[in-house]
Design an enzyme around this catalytic site. Sequence first.
Site, PDB file in Angstrom:
ATOM      1  N   HIS A   1       0.082   2.118  19.669  1.00  7.96           N
ATOM      2  CA  HIS A   1      -0.936   2.962  19.050  1.00  7.96           C
ATOM      3  C   HIS A   1      -1.462   4.002  20.022  1.00  7.96           C
ATOM      4  O   HIS A   1      -1.275   3.908  21.240  1.00  7.96           O
ATOM      5  CB  HIS A   1      -2.113   2.103  18.539  1.00  7.96           C
TER       6      HIS A   1
ATOM      7  N   ASP B   1      -5.271   5.436  20.773  1.00  9.32           N
ATOM      8  CA  ASP B   1      -6.605   4.914  20.471  1.00  9.32           C
ATOM      9  C   ASP B   1      -7.344   5.758  19.430  1.00  9.32           C
ATOM     10  O   ASP B   1      -7.438   6.985  19.568  1.00  9.32           O
ATOM     11  CB  ASP B   1      -7.459   4.877  21.744  1.00  9.32           C
TER      12      ASP B   1
ATOM     13  N   HIS C   1       0.273   3.277  23.708  1.00 12.25           N
ATOM     14  CA  HIS C   1       0.348   2.082  24.536  1.00 12.25           C
ATOM     15  C   HIS C   1       0.344   0.835  23.666  1.00 12.25           C
ATOM     16  O   HIS C   1      -0.030   0.877  22.484  1.00 12.25           O
ATOM     17  CB  HIS C   1      -0.803   2.039  25.542  1.00 12.25           C
TER      18      HIS C   1
ATOM     19  N   ARG D   1     -13.600  -1.010  28.581  1.00 19.72           N
ATOM     20  CA  ARG D   1     -12.941   0.281  28.331  1.00 19.72           C
ATOM     21  C   ARG D   1     -13.976   1.334  27.957  1.00 19.72           C
ATOM     22  O   ARG D   1     -14.906   1.058  27.190  1.00 19.72           O
ATOM     23  CB  ARG D   1     -11.930   0.131  27.183  1.00 19.72           C
TER      24      ARG D   1
END
Length: 282
Positions: free
Chosen positions: A114, A116, A258, A273
């Site tokens: 995907h 993000d 990723h 994150r």
Amino acid sequence: MADVLRTRGRHVEYNTITVRPLTPAIGGEVSGIDLNGPLSDAEVDDLHRALDDRLVLFFRDQPIDHAAHVRFSEYFGGIHIAPSTKPWQAPGHPEVTIIHADKDSTFVAGEDWHSDMSCDPEPPLGSVLYLHTIPPVGGDTVFSSMYAAYDALSERMKAHLEGLTAMHDAAVGFGGITPEGMKLPRTSHPVIRTHPSTGRKALFVNKGFTTYIEGVPRAESDALLQYLFQHLQHPAFQCRFTWTPHAIAFWDNRCAQHSAIWDYFPQTRSGFRVQIRGDVPR
Ligand code: SIN
């Protein structure tokens, strides 16, 4: 594929850092910098150029707190707070998302390929992931260059995809794991986007959020997406990062996808994150 690979390998000079490429297509491990303190203009300039060249940068041994994490991210833009990740916000720090899996987990963030939050109208420019706790083995993250994926398409396929748009829907990735009734975004974006800094074209559909290509019969869209999702996973477009405690990965979400590998259950993998505000994909 060989022709595409031959076009890479540019040499970029840095004044303040050393960047060791992981593969020809993507990934650079950066040394000679401390992300705990403020950075100089020269360091920030080098990191911008390294990100443009390598798409994802890795840093080892950088034990940072939330303030340092946010300060580093802000050198690249404002902070993106994604509505769909609200349930995982760090207490008192809405700009920081908890990324955690252990023996009680029933899912992990980002297990499939995907980009993000591509469901958002302005998907993040990039993400800065800091992991303080790493399983004894496993828990790698794999990254794939969407420039390389685009470059490797046939000229006929590139022409076919040019101008098409696709729907990206948060319900695909977050539907079953967010509180019931939570409003989840869905947005239409171009299938091929042009990176605002490098001017290079990148494939911008992903398995994590893209539901259909607009303006074509659903069966045609399904077949095309299935092909593209398979194509963008070619190992020649990838690098794989093996984490160590207090490492950081900083990826450009506009041209890289990723996938987090959940091969370490029931061990613990944990960190935070921060996402950097992006723009409308064009
Ligand atoms: C993510 O998809 O942002 C998480 C990636 C990871 O945990 O490696």
